[in-house]
Write an enzyme that holds these catalytic residues in place. Structure first.
Site, PDB file in Angstrom:
ATOM      1  N   SER A 224       0.734  -0.985  -0.057  1.00 57.30           N
ATOM      2  CA  SER A 224      -0.118  -0.074   0.000  1.00 57.30           C
ATOM      3  C   SER A 224       0.968   1.148   0.164  1.00 57.30           C
ATOM      4  CB  SER A 224      -0.934   0.021   1.159  1.00 57.30           C
ATOM      5  OG  SER A 224      -1.970   1.096   1.217  1.00 57.30           O
ATOM      6  N   ASP A 341      -9.608  -4.301  -5.681  1.00 59.18           N
ATOM      7  CA  ASP A 341      -8.969  -3.311  -4.581  1.00 59.18           C
ATOM      8  C   ASP A 341     -10.225  -2.021  -4.707  1.00 59.18           C
ATOM      9  OD1 ASP A 341      -7.467  -1.671  -2.932  1.00 59.18           O
ATOM     10  OD2 ASP A 341      -5.596  -2.179  -3.979  1.00 59.18           O
ATOM     11  N   HIS A 373      -7.669  -5.135  -1.436  1.00 59.52           N
ATOM     12  CA  HIS A 373      -6.527  -4.588  -1.268  1.00 59.52           C
ATOM     13  C   HIS A 373      -5.488  -5.457  -0.005  1.00 59.52           C
ATOM     14  CE1 HIS A 373      -4.223  -0.839  -0.592  1.00 59.52           C
ATOM     15  NE2 HIS A 373      -4.258  -1.053   0.590  1.00 59.52           N
TER      16      HIS A 373
END
Length: 423
Positions: A224, A341, A373
């Site tokens: 991320s 995601d 995600h």
């Protein structure tokens, strides 16, 4: 009736072989799995199988006839667990404690079979070092008695802090891994705002100076926000020989002005701050945008897909300046994205993939169908909760549990293969 489980002393990233033997042929058996997370919440899954003609159920071969997951999956009992208690995210945890997986098998007319497997977060045979030199804050693991190790710099995402257990699991495969705190711990800024890029470069210098490290083998990895950071660090430091970015971004996105657990989501999205500085000057970034749709979801208390704040910024004039010059990375790049995601989706990684392709640089962009995600390490953990409370709202991270679990295991496999191929 009894369980047969191998290996008997696994790490958390080790796939298990689970069998139930000694059943009457064709008998139905219910198998339950239970464990507690690091903050004490209970998780459980329940499935039912039919024994074969030898009176055996093998999770690597047999699909459940009913229960918490479908299809043949040797680790389905684990990823399909659901919480029985409210989840907590407050306070420190001790990652040295293994996860105790409790298994129970029940069938008509026979006593229940039980087994407990202790799955280690911190594998045996590792040296742990708290790193505080040169203003750095982190934790390093490396195999005892080894030299010439490839080095890995591991970065957390927007949650900040140190992913110590992930670093230890990776180190057990033969690497020196420094889990570096960019923010969110004592000695570091509280949030990802105005972080000097020079800080990350000092961490790389430190890693390369260690006597048990091969200075010519250094990969940066993160998930991320950490994946975005990994690409930036690799593009600005020639000592980096490879980058693994998991659900990251090829463009710099705005920093974070408040603690993501206790702050105000809308205030964070409306407050333009840089994530990174160089020489004290902020690097350009794509702003987050609060749209009417986003405000409506927050007002209704509905789950919020973070991409609604990210994607509008991709049309801003600053995108070109905020795009990371990934073609300068001195080695291959692995980009790993989840198709579903709801945060920084594949389009954000595609900026990097397109740029790498245009310059003929070695790279691979893998997009996992149906995955959300939450595909970063470690594998073989529950993936059934994709809506979580953060910054006063609930974030929707997207994806189907089975697809996310499959992707998470493959992300780990590809990461290990990438590190091995790097020398």
């Amino acid at each position: 009736m009894r369980f047969e489980i191998s290996p008997t002393d696994p790490n958390l990233d080790t796939a298990l072989r689970i069998r139930v033997v000694g059943l009457p042929p064709g008998e139905r058996v219910t198998v339950r799995a239970a464990q507690r997370d690091l903050r004490g919440a209970r998780w459980r899954s329940t499935t039912a199988f039919t024994a074969d003609r030898d009176g055996t159920v093998d999770l690597a071969r047999d699909a459940p006839v009913e229960g918490s997951y479908d299809g043949v999956d040797p680790m389905g009992l684990i990823w399909s667990m659901r919480p029985l208690d409210a989840l907590s995210f407050d306070g420190p945890v001790d990652v040295r404690h293994p996860t105790e997986l409790d298994l129970t098998a029940s069938a008509p007319g026979v006593p229940d079979a039980t087994a407990t497997v202790r799955r280690r977060r911190i594998p045996a045979g590792l040296v742990r070092t708290e790193v505080r030199e040169h203003g750095l804050v982190g934790v390093m693991y490396h195999p005892a008695g080894r030299s010439g190790l490839g080095a890995v710099l591991m970065l957390a995402g927007a949650e900040a802090g140190i992913h110590e257990d992930d670093a230890a699991l990776l180190a057990a495969h033969g690497y020196a891994v420094l889990a570096l705190a960019l923010a969110g711990v004592p000695g570091r800024p509280p949030t990802l705002q105005d972080i000097p890029l020079e800080y990350a470069h000092r961490a790389i210098d430190h890693l390369r100076s260690l006597p048990f490290v091969d200075p010519g083998r250094l990969v940066v990895t993160g998930g991320s926000k950490g994946g975005e950071a990994a690409l930036l660090i690799g593009a600005t430091n020639p000592a980096v020989t490879g980058v693994v970015s998991i659900v990251g971004s090829g463009v710099l996105i705005a920093g974070i002005s408040q603690d993501v657990m206790t702050g105000s989501f809308l205030e964070i999205m409306r407050t333009p701050v840089a994530n990174w500085t160089v020489g004290g000057r902020p690097l350009p970034y794509v702003p987050t945008v609060v749209t009417a749709q986003l405000e409506k979801l927050v007002a209704e208390g509905a789950p919020v897909p973070l991409r609604l704040a990210f994607e509008p910024g991709l049309s801003s004039s600053v995108v070109a300046e905020a795009t990371i010059p990934v073609e300068r990375i001195n080695g291959p790049v692995l980009l790993l994205s989840g198709e579903c995601d709801a945060s920084s989706g594949p389009a954000f990684h595609q900026f990097a993939a397109d740029r790498l392709a245009a310059h003929g640089r070695p790279h691979e962009h893998v997009v996992y169908p149906g995955a959300g995600h939450q595909i970063a390490a470690p594998p073989y953990a529950p993936t059934t909760v994709s809506v979580l409370p953060i910054a006063g709202v609930t974030f929707d991270y997207g994806g189907e549990p089975a697809a996310t679990a499959k992707a998470r295991a493959d992300v780990w496999r590809r990461t290990l293969e990438f590190l091995s191929a790097s020398g």
